[in-house]
Write a protein that holds these residues in place. Structure first.
Motif, short mmCIF file in Angstrom:
data_model
loop_
_atom_site.label_atom_id
_atom_site.label_comp_id
_atom_site.label_asym_id
_atom_site.label_seq_id
_atom_site.Cartn_x
_atom_site.Cartn_y
_atom_site.Cartn_z
N LYS A 286 -20.62 12.58 58.98
CA LYS A 286 -19.47 11.81 59.43
C LYS A 286 -18.17 12.50 59.04
O LYS A 286 -17.23 12.60 59.85
N LEU A 287 -18.11 13.02 57.82
CA LEU A 287 -16.91 13.69 57.34
C LEU A 287 -16.67 14.98 58.10
O LEU A 287 -15.54 15.29 58.50
N LEU A 288 -17.72 15.75 58.35
CA LEU A 288 -17.58 16.99 59.10
C LEU A 288 -17.14 16.72 60.54
O LEU A 288 -16.41 17.51 61.14
N SER A 289 -17.56 15.60 61.09
CA SER A 289 -17.13 15.23 62.43
C SER A 289 -15.63 15.01 62.48
O SER A 289 -14.95 15.43 63.42
N ARG A 290 -15.09 14.39 61.45
CA ARG A 290 -13.64 14.20 61.39
C ARG A 290 -12.91 15.53 61.26
O ARG A 290 -11.87 15.74 61.89
N LEU A 291 -13.45 16.42 60.46
CA LEU A 291 -12.83 17.73 60.31
C LEU A 291 -12.82 18.50 61.63
O LEU A 291 -11.85 19.17 61.97
N SER A 292 -13.91 18.41 62.37
CA SER A 292 -14.00 19.14 63.64
C SER A 292 -13.00 18.62 64.65
O SER A 292 -12.61 19.34 65.58
N ALA A 293 -12.57 17.38 64.50
CA ALA A 293 -11.57 16.80 65.40
C ALA A 293 -10.15 17.15 64.97
O ALA A 293 -9.18 16.71 65.59
N GLY A 294 -10.03 17.94 63.89
CA GLY A 294 -8.71 18.36 63.44
C GLY A 294 -8.13 17.51 62.33
O GLY A 294 -7.00 17.75 61.89
N ASP A 295 -8.87 16.50 61.88
CA ASP A 295 -8.38 15.63 60.81
C ASP A 295 -8.70 16.24 59.45
O ASP A 295 -9.69 16.96 59.29
N ALA A 296 -7.85 15.95 58.47
CA ALA A 296 -8.16 16.34 57.09
C ALA A 296 -9.14 15.33 56.51
O ALA A 296 -9.20 14.18 56.96
N PRO A 297 -9.95 15.74 55.53
CA PRO A 297 -10.85 14.77 54.90
C PRO A 297 -10.05 13.63 54.28
O PRO A 297 -8.99 13.85 53.70
N GLY A 298 -10.54 12.43 54.41
CA GLY A 298 -9.86 11.29 53.81
C GLY A 298 -10.50 10.91 52.49
O GLY A 298 -11.07 11.74 51.79
N ALA A 299 -10.44 9.61 52.19
CA ALA A 299 -10.99 9.13 50.92
C ALA A 299 -12.50 9.30 50.86
O ALA A 299 -13.08 9.27 49.78
N GLU A 300 -13.14 9.50 52.03
CA GLU A 300 -14.58 9.73 52.02
C GLU A 300 -14.95 10.98 51.24
O GLU A 300 -16.07 11.13 50.74
N SER A 301 -13.99 11.93 51.13
CA SER A 301 -14.26 13.13 50.35
C SER A 301 -14.49 12.78 48.89
O SER A 301 -15.27 13.44 48.19
N SER A 302 -13.81 11.73 48.39
CA SER A 302 -14.04 11.27 47.03
C SER A 302 -15.45 10.69 46.89
O SER A 302 -16.12 10.88 45.88
N LEU A 303 -15.88 9.98 47.92
CA LEU A 303 -17.25 9.43 47.93
C LEU A 303 -18.26 10.56 47.91
O LEU A 303 -19.23 10.55 47.14
N GLN A 304 -18.03 11.58 48.74
CA GLN A 304 -18.96 12.70 48.81
C GLN A 304 -19.02 13.44 47.48
O GLN A 304 -20.10 13.80 47.01
N LYS A 305 -17.86 13.66 46.87
CA LYS A 305 -17.82 14.37 45.59
C LYS A 305 -18.56 13.59 44.53
O LYS A 305 -19.35 14.13 43.75
N THR A 306 -18.30 12.29 44.45
CA THR A 306 -18.91 11.44 43.42
C THR A 306 -20.42 11.38 43.57
O THR A 306 -21.18 11.65 42.63
N VAL A 307 -20.88 11.04 44.76
CA VAL A 307 -22.32 10.90 44.99
C VAL A 307 -23.02 12.24 44.84
O VAL A 307 -24.09 12.34 44.22
N GLY A 308 -22.43 13.30 45.40
CA GLY A 308 -23.06 14.62 45.35
C GLY A 308 -23.24 15.14 43.95
O GLY A 308 -24.32 15.63 43.59
#
Length: 410
Positions: A304-326
């Motif tokens: 989902k996060l990579l999909s947003r990046l491919s559309a030209g958006d910067a990662p949002g707060a989901e990047s914090s979720l990804q970092k924490t869980v990962g």
């Protein structure tokens, strides 16, 4: 979001596999299999980067105009998955994954023209100057000063926990160019040549014995104002943009899956050798099953996060979720592996693995053979290295505060 593979996707996957079969040399695969740190040593990283450069695959997420691949979300996921399965050593993310995207988004034309090609070629090897004594998770309290002097800044301060500073020739830093009532203001994003007079690096030895992190001291270091990224005093916005790439936007799930399969094989091997451990093995199998479910959930978030990046958006707060869980999943895997390895995990033998840096003071035995089964050799060092995962790139406590505010509205 369609997660099914198309014929084109499968052709790309086969191309990646064929490339790795042909170009990923056995010695590089060995490093990837036995790596105990987040990063490979500089020379290993650059050797693999040179191979990827010849193929044109160094920067999957960069636009083509800057030498990147501009791959789709699916292509980037497939590439990361195949790298993990093939045990390719990681490239250093400091330049390609962090400073590079920042320059593409905020740099001047001159900065892009100079630095981006050098990042791709590995001519510049970068480190990150953020944390300071007393300014880690509370990064806005940083005190390293940059005082204007004509066309330059005079920089004085102390950065620490700086990965690979001992072998880097450039560092991107957050410095304080003015003191304001709101601490986030007055911070500037600055690129500094590590060879400049007044820069001193001192080692920090990790729990695993490796020299990866460092202190970096700056004493009256003269830096051209042309090295400011963004505007003077507005570096906090640039830093937040960068931290989203540091915390998220990558792919962790495939690598975690490969590690989990290795741990599952460890459990079965130990059970076969020691039938009396059947009860302990059953408990570990339940833990691996739970971890597998969590990794699948992380994979969905990453896509989902990579999909947003491919559309030209910067990662949002989901990047914090990804970092924490990962990072917490990674730590959990090291704990399961430690339990599976048993007493063999206690043997200190860094000569049998691939540390992320030199191990000062260690003398390998005359007999280079390792003690115990080879799957146990990396376990303890990986466990010790991974303790930092929930701290670096902003502690997981800070990430939960970000998620509570940005996603839950608390």
């Amino acid at each position: 979001m369609d997660l099914s593979w198309s014929d084109e996707d499968r052709r790309f996957r086969d191309e990646v596999r064929a490339f790795l079969d042909a170009e990923l040399m056995p010695e590089l695969r060995h490093v990837g299999k036995t790596l105990t740190s987040v990063y490979a040593e500089r020379d290993v990283s650059l050797a693999w980067q040179a191979i990827l450069l010849r193929k044109g695959w160094v920067a999957p997420a960069w636009p083509k105009e800057y030498g990147g691949c501009a791959w789709s979300v699916t292509e980037r996921y497939i590439f990361a998955s195949e790298l993990a399965k093939a045990h390719a050593p990681p490239l250093s993310p400091m330049g390609l994954g962090m400073c590079g995207p920042v320059l593409i988004g905020h740099g001047t034309a001159e900065q892009k023209a100079h630095f981006l090609p050098r990042m791709l070629k590995g001519e510049d090897f970068w480190c990150q100057g953020y944390s300071e004594p007393g300014s880690g998770s509370d990064l806005a309290s940083l005190q390293m000063s940059a005082v204007e002097d004509g066309d330059d800044f005079i920089c004085t301060g102390h950065k620490l926990w700086t990965t690979h500073a001992a072998v880097a020739n450039w560092i991107f830093c957050l410095v304080r160019t003015s003191k304001e009532a709101i601490p986030q203001r007055g911070i500037t994003f600055l690129l500094i040549d590590m060879r400049t007079p007044g820069v001193e690096v001192q080692p920090i030895i990790s729990l695993s014995g490796e020299h990866i992190q460092n202190h970096v001291f700056f004493t009256d270091v003269r830096v051209p104002k042309a090295n400011v990224v963004g505007r003077v005093g507005e570096g906090w916005s640039v830093a937040k943009y960068l931290m989203q790439f540091e915390r998220g936007g990558g792919v962790q799930a495939p690598g975690l899956t490969v590690r989990l399969r290795k741990i599952a094989a460890m459990i079965e091997a130990e059970t076969a050798a020691r039938p009396d451990l059947a009860d302990e093995a059953a408990a570990l199998r339940r833990q691996t099953a739970d971890a597998a479910i969590q990794i699948e959930a992380l994979e969905a978030t990453e896509l989902k996060l990579l999909s947003r990046l491919s559309a030209g958006d910067a990662p949002g707060a989901e990047s914090s979720l990804q970092k924490t869980v990962g990072t917490e999943l990674s730590q959990r895997l090291t704990e399961i592996a430690l339990a599976a390895a048993g007493l063999f995990a206690q043997v200190y033998q860094p000569h049998t693995v691939s540390p992320g840096g030199p191990v000062p003071g260690y003398r390998p035995p005359n007999d280079a053979a390792g003690i115990g089964p080879d799957y146990s050799w990396t376990v303890a060092a990986k466990y010790l290295n991974d303790r930092a995962g929930s701290i670096y790139a902003g502690s997981n406590e800070i990430q939960r505060n970000i998620m509570a505010k940005a996603i839950l509205g608390l």
